[in-house]
Every structure is written in C-alpha cells, then in structure tokens.
Scaffold this motif. Structure first.
Motif, short mmCIF file in Angstrom:
data_model
loop_
_atom_site.label_atom_id
_atom_site.label_comp_id
_atom_site.label_asym_id
_atom_site.label_seq_id
_atom_site.Cartn_x
_atom_site.Cartn_y
_atom_site.Cartn_z
N PRO A 146 88.32 38.69 123.51
CA PRO A 146 87.38 38.17 122.53
C PRO A 146 88.00 38.18 121.13
O PRO A 146 88.95 38.95 120.87
CB PRO A 146 86.21 39.16 122.61
N VAL A 147 87.48 37.35 120.23
CA VAL A 147 88.05 37.29 118.88
C VAL A 147 87.98 38.64 118.17
O VAL A 147 88.81 38.93 117.30
CB VAL A 147 87.38 36.20 118.02
N GLU A 148 87.01 39.47 118.55
CA GLU A 148 86.92 40.80 117.93
C GLU A 148 88.16 41.63 118.19
O GLU A 148 88.52 42.49 117.37
CB GLU A 148 85.67 41.53 118.42
N CYS A 149 88.83 41.41 119.32
CA CYS A 149 90.08 42.12 119.59
C CYS A 149 91.18 41.68 118.62
O CYS A 149 92.00 42.50 118.21
CB CYS A 149 90.53 41.88 121.03
N VAL A 150 91.18 40.41 118.29
CA VAL A 150 92.16 39.93 117.31
C VAL A 150 91.89 40.56 115.95
O VAL A 150 92.81 40.99 115.25
CB VAL A 150 92.13 38.39 117.21
N ILE A 151 90.60 40.62 115.58
CA ILE A 151 90.22 41.27 114.32
C ILE A 151 90.73 42.71 114.31
O ILE A 151 91.29 43.18 113.32
CB ILE A 151 88.69 41.25 114.15
N VAL A 177 81.21 39.53 113.68
CA VAL A 177 82.16 39.89 112.63
C VAL A 177 81.45 40.01 111.29
O VAL A 177 81.74 40.92 110.49
CB VAL A 177 83.31 38.86 112.56
N ALA A 178 80.48 39.13 111.02
CA ALA A 178 79.71 39.21 109.78
C ALA A 178 78.98 40.55 109.68
O ALA A 178 78.94 41.17 108.61
CB ALA A 178 78.72 38.06 109.70
N ALA A 197 84.37 48.47 117.79
CA ALA A 197 84.36 49.20 119.07
C ALA A 197 83.03 49.00 119.79
O ALA A 197 83.00 48.87 121.03
CB ALA A 197 84.61 50.69 118.82
N SER A 198 81.94 48.94 119.04
CA SER A 198 80.62 48.75 119.64
C SER A 198 80.51 47.37 120.29
O SER A 198 80.06 47.26 121.44
CB SER A 198 79.54 48.91 118.57
N TYR A 199 80.92 46.31 119.58
CA TYR A 199 80.82 44.97 120.13
C TYR A 199 81.77 44.77 121.30
O TYR A 199 81.39 44.17 122.32
CB TYR A 199 81.10 43.92 119.03
N ILE A 200 82.98 45.27 121.18
CA ILE A 200 83.94 45.13 122.28
C ILE A 200 83.46 45.92 123.49
O ILE A 200 83.56 45.47 124.63
CB ILE A 200 85.34 45.57 121.83
#
Length: 215
Positions: A146-151, A177-178, A197-200
């Motif tokens: 997911p893009v959150e991993c890139v973040i 992300v917002a 960490a929560s979203y992932i």
C-alpha cells in the motif's frame, strides 16, 4: 516491503498509487526505496494517457495539479511495458465490486508471476480481494504494497522534515495519509509512525494469510 526488495523483482504500480506518489514527488524515489529499477516497473497504458490529458487541465480528482501529471508522464517513459497476463486468470477478478478492469489485469499478472510485487493506493480493491476465496488470496499473499508503506520508507530513509516537505501540499489526495499527517501537517514523528502502523496493520488484518508485504 522493507525499504529494499530482492533483485529480480518486478513492480506493478496502479493508477491510484502513481497519481498519489506523483503529487508527493515520490515517484522519483521508488528505485531507491524499492531497489527495483524503472525498466522492471510497469503500469497500465491508460495511466500515461490520463496524465497527458491532465497536462492541459487537471481533473481535480485524480490529478490536482499539472506538476503531478508531468511526473507521471516522466516516470512512465522510464518504465517497461506491462506484460499481458494469461487470459484464463482474468475472469476471477472481473465483475467484482471494488476491482476495476485495470486492477483485474494487474492482479492476474500478480498471480502469474511470483516475482512481481503490486503497489496500490486503492483500498477498495484490497478489501475486495481480501473477501475472495482462500486460493486467490494465498496466490498473492504478502506481495501487495500500500502507498502507506512507501510513506513509511520515505520517513525511515529521509526523515520527518523531508516527508512533510513532500507530502503536506497534497496530503489530502489520500485520506489515511491526511489523517496521519494531521490537519496542519505538523504531527510529531512518533505520532506519524503510530498512525502509519495503525493503517498498515488494519490492511494486514483484512485476511489470513495477509496480502500485505511487510514494511
């Protein structure tokens, strides 16, 4: 995903992820973050066409600014072509709510090539795949990024100040992300890490085995 993938890995990037990362000026960082050279990356042919159209007038949804469209065009020109999957693998992903035609192609390709990783910004598609049968889920287990991993990798590699500099202007292109970055994009690093960490973790928990590659 650690901040580096194994050599020989191919990377598929969906339209949603391409556009979000373009707004955050992160497409240029993908080789460093993933260890995958641009020729081993691919996206749908429609991605470039949508970006070219947005060079004249951003649609305000997928593309919010011309610079993001330019970044997508530049990135796609360095990518390889998306290999077409075995047509027999497509039907299982077609006519499923949350999975569009382009994502069906990429998911079929993911099943076909075990050395392929899929970078996506579309959580609806992930939830749809998570609801599919065990055989399908097992065939792509731990190969979705997911893009959150890139973040998270950008934060790990470049620090919170650089992350803010890249994300804050267009943080709203991704709701998660917002929220993680805060309404004024001034959340402390510890809070940003906790939020990511929560979203992932939520995505990891969608099914077992998890679709999500560890990051």
């Amino acid at each position: 995903m650690s901040c580096d993938m194994h050599s020989g890995t191919s990377l598929l990037v969906d339209v949603d992820a391409m556009c979000k990362l373009a707004h955050w000026r992160m497409l240029e960082l993908l080789p460093e973050i993933t260890g995958v050279d641009p020729p081993a990356c691919s996206t749908l042919a429609s991605t470039k066409f949508r970006a070219l159209k947005a060079l004249d007038m951003p649609d305000g949804k997928v593309f919010r600014c011309v610079d993001a469209a330019k970044a997508v065009v530049s990135a796609v020109e360095t990518f390889g072509e998306l290999p077409q999957p075995d047509p027999a693998l497509l039907p299982q992903f077609q006519n499923i709510a949350g999975i569009d035609a382009g994502e069906a192609v990429m998911l079929a390709r993911l099943i076909e090539d075990p050395n392929t990783i899929f970078l996506t910004g579309d959580k609806r598609a992930l939830r749809a795949v998570a609801a599919m049968d065990d055989k399908v889920r097992a065939s792509i287990a731990e190969r979705v990024v997911p893009v959150e991993c890139v973040i998270k990798c950008v934060l790990d590699t470049f620090g919170i100040d650089e992350l803010r500099a890249r994300v804050c202007t267009w943080k709203d292109v991704d709701k998660a992300v917002a929220i993680v970055m805060g309404s004024r994009c001034d959340q402390a690093e510890a809070s940003v890490r906790e939020g990511l960490a929560s979203y992932i973790g939520e995505l990891h928990a969608l099914c077992r085995p998890s679709l999500i590659r560890a990051c």
